[in-house]
Every structure is written in C-alpha cells, then in structure tokens.
Design an enzyme around this catalytic site. Structure first.
Site, PDB file in Angstrom:
ATOM      1  N   GLU A  47      38.585  49.645  68.519  1.00 13.29           N
ATOM      2  CA  GLU A  47      38.386  48.662  67.486  1.00 13.29           C
ATOM      3  C   GLU A  47      38.834  47.263  67.897  1.00 13.29           C
ATOM      4  OE1 GLU A  47      37.862  50.071  63.963  1.00 13.29           O
ATOM      5  OE2 GLU A  47      37.197  51.841  65.496  1.00 13.29           O
ATOM      6  N   ASN A  74      42.771  51.419  57.506  1.00 14.89           N
ATOM      7  CA  ASN A  74      41.388  51.120  57.543  1.00 14.89           C
ATOM      8  C   ASN A  74      40.650  51.954  56.291  1.00 14.89           C
ATOM      9  OD1 ASN A  74      38.841  49.689  58.281  1.00 14.89           O
ATOM     10  ND2 ASN A  74      38.776  51.201  59.855  1.00 14.89           N
ATOM     11  N   TRP A  77      30.874  43.105  46.123  1.00 13.93           N
ATOM     12  CA  TRP A  77      32.191  42.913  47.267  1.00 13.93           C
ATOM     13  C   TRP A  77      32.685  41.124  47.504  1.00 13.93           C
ATOM     14  CZ3 TRP A  77      31.399  39.101  51.799  1.00 13.93           C
ATOM     15  CH2 TRP A  77      30.029  38.689  51.474  1.00 13.93           C
ATOM     16  N   TRP A 104      34.601  43.640  54.713  1.00 16.16           N
ATOM     17  CA  TRP A 104      33.637  44.185  53.302  1.00 16.16           C
ATOM     18  C   TRP A 104      31.672  43.854  53.525  1.00 16.16           C
ATOM     19  CZ3 TRP A 104      35.235  45.404  48.282  1.00 16.16           C
ATOM     20  CH2 TRP A 104      36.197  45.257  48.421  1.00 16.16           C
TER      21      TRP A 104
HETATM   22  C1  FAD Z   1      36.599  45.921  53.576  1.00 19.94           C
HETATM   23  C2  FAD Z   1      37.840  46.136  54.763  1.00 19.94           C
HETATM   24  C3  FAD Z   1      38.259  44.600  54.976  1.00 19.94           C
HETATM   25  C4  FAD Z   1      39.682  44.536  55.873  1.00 19.94           C
HETATM   26  N1  FAD Z   1      40.421  43.338  56.001  1.00 19.94           N
HETATM   27  C5  FAD Z   1      40.256  42.969  57.038  1.00 19.94           C
HETATM   28  C6  FAD Z   1      41.359  41.373  57.722  1.00 19.94           C
HETATM   29  O1  FAD Z   1      41.807  40.614  56.550  1.00 19.94           O
HETATM   30  N2  FAD Z   1      42.220  41.306  58.629  1.00 19.94           N
HETATM   31  C7  FAD Z   1      42.326  42.226  59.623  1.00 19.94           C
HETATM   32  O2  FAD Z   1      42.591  42.172  60.365  1.00 19.94           O
HETATM   33  N3  FAD Z   1      41.163  43.636  59.613  1.00 19.94           N
HETATM   34  C8  FAD Z   1      40.659  43.994  58.244  1.00 19.94           C
HETATM   35  N4  FAD Z   1      40.046  44.782  58.911  1.00 19.94           N
HETATM   36  C9  FAD Z   1      39.673  46.049  59.338  1.00 19.94           C
HETATM   37  C10 FAD Z   1      41.107  46.629  59.724  1.00 19.94           C
HETATM   38  O3  FAD Z   1      40.638  47.765  58.152  1.00 19.94           O
HETATM   39  C11 FAD Z   1      42.380  46.721  60.434  1.00 19.94           C
HETATM   40  O4  FAD Z   1      41.697  45.197  61.320  1.00 19.94           O
HETATM   41  C12 FAD Z   1      43.567  47.429  60.452  1.00 19.94           C
HETATM   42  O5  FAD Z   1      43.064  48.976  59.557  1.00 19.94           O
HETATM   43  C13 FAD Z   1      44.511  47.029  61.071  1.00 19.94           C
HETATM   44  O6  FAD Z   1      45.668  48.183  61.782  1.00 19.94           O
HETATM   45  P1  FAD Z   1      46.049  48.531  62.679  1.00 19.94           P
HETATM   46  O7  FAD Z   1      45.985  47.013  62.876  1.00 19.94           O
HETATM   47  O8  FAD Z   1      47.158  49.193  62.836  1.00 19.94           O
HETATM   48  O9  FAD Z   1      44.644  48.501  63.467  1.00 19.94           O
HETATM   49  P2  FAD Z   1      44.228  49.496  64.607  1.00 19.94           P
HETATM   50  O10 FAD Z   1      43.273  50.611  64.318  1.00 19.94           O
HETATM   51  O11 FAD Z   1      45.394  50.011  64.937  1.00 19.94           O
HETATM   52  O12 FAD Z   1      43.467  48.649  65.376  1.00 19.94           O
HETATM   53  C14 FAD Z   1      43.924  47.783  66.452  1.00 19.94           C
HETATM   54  C15 FAD Z   1      43.119  45.956  65.830  1.00 19.94           C
HETATM   55  O13 FAD Z   1      42.102  45.871  66.375  1.00 19.94           O
HETATM   56  C16 FAD Z   1      41.406  45.775  65.151  1.00 19.94           C
HETATM   57  N5  FAD Z   1      40.970  46.137  64.255  1.00 19.94           N
HETATM   58  C17 FAD Z   1      40.941  47.477  64.113  1.00 19.94           C
HETATM   59  N6  FAD Z   1      39.621  47.954  63.030  1.00 19.94           N
HETATM   60  C18 FAD Z   1      38.791  46.485  63.372  1.00 19.94           C
HETATM   61  C19 FAD Z   1      37.804  46.242  62.218  1.00 19.94           C
HETATM   62  N7  FAD Z   1      37.147  47.786  61.564  1.00 19.94           N
HETATM   63  N8  FAD Z   1      37.021  45.700  61.867  1.00 19.94           N
HETATM   64  C20 FAD Z   1      37.718  44.364  62.717  1.00 19.94           C
HETATM   65  N9  FAD Z   1      38.767  44.439  63.460  1.00 19.94           N
HETATM   66  C21 FAD Z   1      39.448  46.215  63.863  1.00 19.94           C
HETATM   67  C22 FAD Z   1      42.517  44.688  63.888  1.00 19.94           C
HETATM   68  O14 FAD Z   1      43.195  43.450  64.433  1.00 19.94           O
HETATM   69  C23 FAD Z   1      43.730  45.688  64.648  1.00 19.94           C
HETATM   70  O15 FAD Z   1      45.358  45.174  64.484  1.00 19.94           O
HETATM   71  C24 FAD Z   1      39.071  45.533  56.892  1.00 19.94           C
HETATM   72  C25 FAD Z   1      38.548  46.438  56.972  1.00 19.94           C
HETATM   73  C26 FAD Z   1      37.229  46.996  55.315  1.00 19.94           C
HETATM   74  C27 FAD Z   1      36.928  48.047  55.892  1.00 19.94           C
END
Ligand code: FAD
Length: 483
Positions: A282, A348, A366, A389
């Site tokens: 991730e 997520n 979107w 998005w």
């Molecule tokens: C429509 C949509 C919009 C999003 N907008 C953002 C946003 O503005 N900022 C943002 O940081 N993330 C965004 N995400 C990605 C993801 O949802 C979040 O990073 C995640 O939910 C953050 O929670 P966490 O730190 O517990 O993630 P964890 O699951 O613990 O992941 C660890 C780190 O990996 C990165 N990461 C994880 N999943 C993704 C992903 N799919 N894409 C890119 N990086 C990822 C993040 O930096 C996250 O903190 C978006 C996803 C979707 C579907």
C-alpha cells in the site's frame, strides 16, 4: 570563524528525523528553519479546510521539536521568492535547502526559485525527503513511465536502493540573531466555524505522535492488516496517511520499521509477515500515485484515459449536496460521508464505496468528488486523491474497470457485518435490526415504527434505485466505448 548559515525551507516534511535538507544544513553550520505560507502558489489546489487545520497543529509541533534542540520555526507569509530573498538579506544566510515536492504547481515554483537563487550565486539544493523512489528513477524497458501498478512495484522492489534513515540531529545551531516571525495564529489556518471539533478527538498531530502511531500499529495491528484493512468497523489500517502527507513521518522511517518487524516474524516463523507485506504494498501505491502525478500532471482535473473526456456525466447540485452531507438514503454511504465530515478521514474501502456511488449510481463527475475530499480530508494529497478518484471512476491508470459498480448493500455486509459502523455514524437508524439497517426501505412499517425511523422525515428514502442507476451507468459507458 562563524559557521555558515543555511535556510531550511520546510514544506511537506514537518519533522526533524530523517529530514535530508535539515540534516545537510546542520552538518554545514547554523540553521534558520522557515515555513512560508503562500497558498496562491499552489495552482488550482490551495490547501482545503481540513488540511489547514492539520497544518496549524503540525507547525506548532515542529516549532516545539525545534525548540527542544535549541532552535525555532520562523513563519512568513508568501510570495516565496520575496520571503527567501528577505531572509537571506536579513540573516546573512548563504544557502537555501529544501526537500522536493511533486505537484505540478510546486515543481514549477521550485524550479523558478532554484534558478533565481543560483543565478545570484546562492547555493540552492533540494533533496528527496518524501518518497522511496522518485518518479523519474523508475522507468519501463522503453524508458517511459509505468501505468500499471504491479510491474511498477516489482521494478521498485528490485531496484538497487537501500531505504536507510538519516541520523536525527540532537542540536540545531541557531543564528546569532533570530529574524522576525509571524505568529502561527496570524496565518489564520483554523476554521472560523467550529466544524473541526471532532478532529481533536480523532487525531494527535505532529511527528512524535506519528512515530508513536507507527509503533503501535506495528505491534498491535499489522499482523492482521491484510484481513482488517477492508473493515469499516475496526481500525484495521495504520491511520498514517496525514502524517505521511505532511511529512511528519518519512516513508523510509515506515519502511525500515516494518522491515525490522518482518525480519522478526521470519525469525519466529510466525504468520504476521503477511500483513506487513500487504501494508508495504500500500505504501507502494503511494509511490505509484506520485509517479503518475509527476508524469501525467494534467490528471488532477483530466481523465488519463482520453475516451472519458466524452463521458455523459449528469449535473445535479441537489444530488451532490445529498452525497456530501450523508443524506443519500444508502446508510453505508451516508455513514462514511458523515465520518469524513466529523473526523477528516474515511477508511480506504469506504472511499471506494462512496466514490463508486458518486460516479456510477449518481453519475456525477469524479472531479466534484475529488474536490470535496480535498476540502474535507486531513490527508488530502493531490497524488493519492487523483489516483483514488480516477481508479474508482475507471478512467485512470490501472483503474477498476468502469463496469465494476460497487453494490452498497453487499459492501456494507462485508465491511460492517454487525452494522456497528452504520449505527455509530447514522444514529437515527441505530435501532433497526441489522438485516434492515443496510436497506431501511425494505423494513416493514412495524420495524420502522419500533426503531423510530420515519423515512422521508428523519432519514431520507434512497435517492436512486441502485439497479436502475447501475444499468444507466453501464449504458452511458457503452456509448463512449463504442465511439
Ligand atoms: C477516492 C479515493 C480518494 C483517496 N484520497 C486520498 C488522499 O487524498 N490522500 C491519501 O493519503 N490517500 C487517499 N486515498 C488512498 C487511501 O484511501 C488512504 O491512503 C488510506 O485510506 C489512508 O488510511 P491509512 O493511513 O490507514 O492507510 P494504510 O492502509 O495503513 O496504508 C498505509 C499508507 O499507504 C498509503 N496508501 C494506502 N492506500 C493507498 C492508495 N490506495 N493510494 C495511495 N496511497 C495509499 C497511504 O499513505 C497510507 O497512509 C484515496 C483513496 C480513494 C479510493
């Protein structure tokens, strides 16, 4: 001889540990740590309200960390070039260091600043403080950018790069005389209406809190990450995203801490390695998002896949408002949208569900969803938000195909099996039996009355029929596919 002074221009690297620009400046001599607030230089994407809240507290924390090391944070309001010029003159500093950013407007601005400083003979150096692999360092066999995640990540994993963290400075040498600084409050980053009350309960801002969060996640939750990350009712993911976005934590710090855990689990032959591996992947998506934004700078507003320029999106301010306010009549969508509003965060899987609902059930562009997330997420990040998005809308790189339409009821069954998440965020439905909670419109009159639910009065009926909306979305997609 007095030591040379360096201005360290802080941006999305609000930490002391593993901070390349700061480390190099400390090694060179005295340091003037500076934050310049210049929202007008951020192109179309000046910080949203939730991000401004985070920034306020993160700058306060950075100042505290610097003071513990005998230094402090100088705050100025833009334009950047004029502020740096003024500081160079006032302080006698002889170099400016910073860590790179990857958003199109920031790249343009930084290039100009660097060229101007260098043309005046001021050493201006930038470093990598935010990524494991900078976008231009990973290329396909043909020498171009990747558009598919798996080969991109494979190339990253096989690259000859060691993710070592830099030593944290124990002391940051001050200038003989400090230049003037604005107070943090003068930046007016906090909202004037108190919609941020829930943020204070949800978050501890700043690098020390980020490091604690990382350690807590590794010791308590990473082993189950691959199973729990898609759940809405448990905190199954790291919640590190705002810390990573503002650079309170570097991805190298995350990587090395998790690798340590992986090595331990391999030595113990335990299964907890699976969660760690999925988690690092991730973090890889974050790398991929930055790779895409750098190589396709138009994508925050334009679909990567050209055919989607002609997609027949609907226009409905009313439906957009219902989605934003968590009043769509689909409890899992409404729960997630209210969660976002109150805490500045959404898991997520829920982001995918609400994004699919906006772009497919409501068939709204979107970009409107991305803008709302930009305003309300504390982790709003141009690279990750754009990727998320475009992925959900089906128009980006390595995206979910447009015809994959999330079914809100089925998603709720998987992500929130006992209905705890919906009950928490949509309390007006809390007393419904779980099987009705996801689709209150299927409840009998007696069930609704017993739970105190009056559809159309204290909770809306569904604003669309999911199956009809899905068919309409697929028909619209067929049209652009055929053309
Ligand atoms: C429509 C949509 C919009 C999003 N907008 C953002 C946003 O503005 N900022 C943002 O940081 N993330 C965004 N995400 C990605 C993801 O949802 C979040 O990073 C995640 O939910 C953050 O929670 P966490 O730190 O517990 O993630 P964890 O699951 O613990 O992941 C660890 C780190 O990996 C990165 N990461 C994880 N999943 C993704 C992903 N799919 N894409 C890119 N990086 C990822 C993040 O930096 C996250 O903190 C978006 C996803 C979707 C579907």
């Amino acid at each position: 001889m007095t030591k040379p002074l360096t201005i360290v221009w802080f941006r999305q690297d609000l930490r002391i540990a593993d901070q390349p620009a700061l480390r190099r400046a400390v090694d060179r001599g005295g340091v003037i740590p500076v934050y310049i607030w210049a929202p007008e230089e951020e192109g179309d994407w000046p910080l949203g309200g939730a991000s401004r809240w985070w920034l306020h507290h993160s700058l306060a924390s950075l100042d505290e960390q610097l003071r513990e090391r005998g230094s402090r944070l100088i705050i100025r309001r833009g334009p950047t070039q004029a502020m740096l010029d003024g500081l160079l003159e006032e302080t006698g500093a002889t170099a400016v260091y910073w860590n790179r950013r990857y958003e199109p407007a920031a790249i343009e601005r930084d290039k100009q600043v660097k060229a101007t400083l260098l043309s005046r003979g001021v050493p201006a150096e930038s470093f990598n403080g935010s990524l494991l692999h900078e976008p231009w360092t990973v290329v396909t066999k043909q020498g171009g950018p990747y558009q598919v995640f798996t080969p991109f990540w494979k190339a990253c994993l096989t690259a000859d790069v060691r993710h070592e963290t830099l030593p944290t400075p124990r002391e940051v040498t001050s200038p003989a005389k400090w230049p003037k600084s604005l107070s943090l409050d003068e930046l007016e980053l906090l909202p004037s209406i108190p919609w941020d009350a829930g943020f204070y309960n949800a978050w501890n801002v700043g690098a020390p809190a980020a490091e604690r969060r990382l350690q807590q996640f590794i010791s308590e939750a990473i082993a189950r990450y691959h199973e729990d990350r898609d759940r809405a009712d448990v905190d199954g993911s790291s919640l590190l995203s705002p810390h990573l976005h503002f650079g309170e934590l570097s991805p190298r710090q995350v990587w090395t801490a998790v690798e340590k855990e992986l090595a331990k689990s391999q030595a113990l032959k335990s299964k907890s390695g699976k969660g760690a591996e999925v988690f690092l992947k991730e973090v890889g998506w974050r790398e991929f998002a930055h790779h895409l934004l750098y190589h396709f700078p138009q994508t925050p507003t334009e679909p990567l896949r050209e055919q989607f320029r002609h997609f027949p999106w609907r226009r409905s301010q009313q439906d957009l408002r219902a989605w934003q306010r968590g009043q769509t009549g689909f409890p899992i969508v409404d729960a997630a949208m209210r969660h976002l509003w109150v805490t500045g965060y959404m898991p997520n899987r829920m982001r995918m569900v609400v994004a699919s609902f906006l772009t497919k059930d409501l068939r709204l562009p979107w970009q409107r969803g991305a803008e709302w997330f930009w305003e309300t997420l504390v982790d709003a990040d141009l690279a990750n938000n754009t990727l998320g998005w475009q992925w959900t809308a089906g128009c980006g790189a390595d995206a979910a195909p447009y015809f994959r339409v999330f079914n809100p009821t089925m998603q709720a069954e998987k992500a929130d099996p006992d209905g705890e998440y919906i009950r928490r965020w949509v309390p007006e439905l809390a007393k419904l039996p779980t099987k009705r909670l996801r689709e209150p419109w299927t409840a009998t009159a007696e069930e609704l009355a017993a739970a105190g639910v009056q559809l159309g009065m204290n909770y809306p009926p569904p604003i669309v029929d999911h199956h009809e909306a899905r068919d309409a979305a697929l028909a619209a997609y067929e049209k652009i596919r055929a053309s």
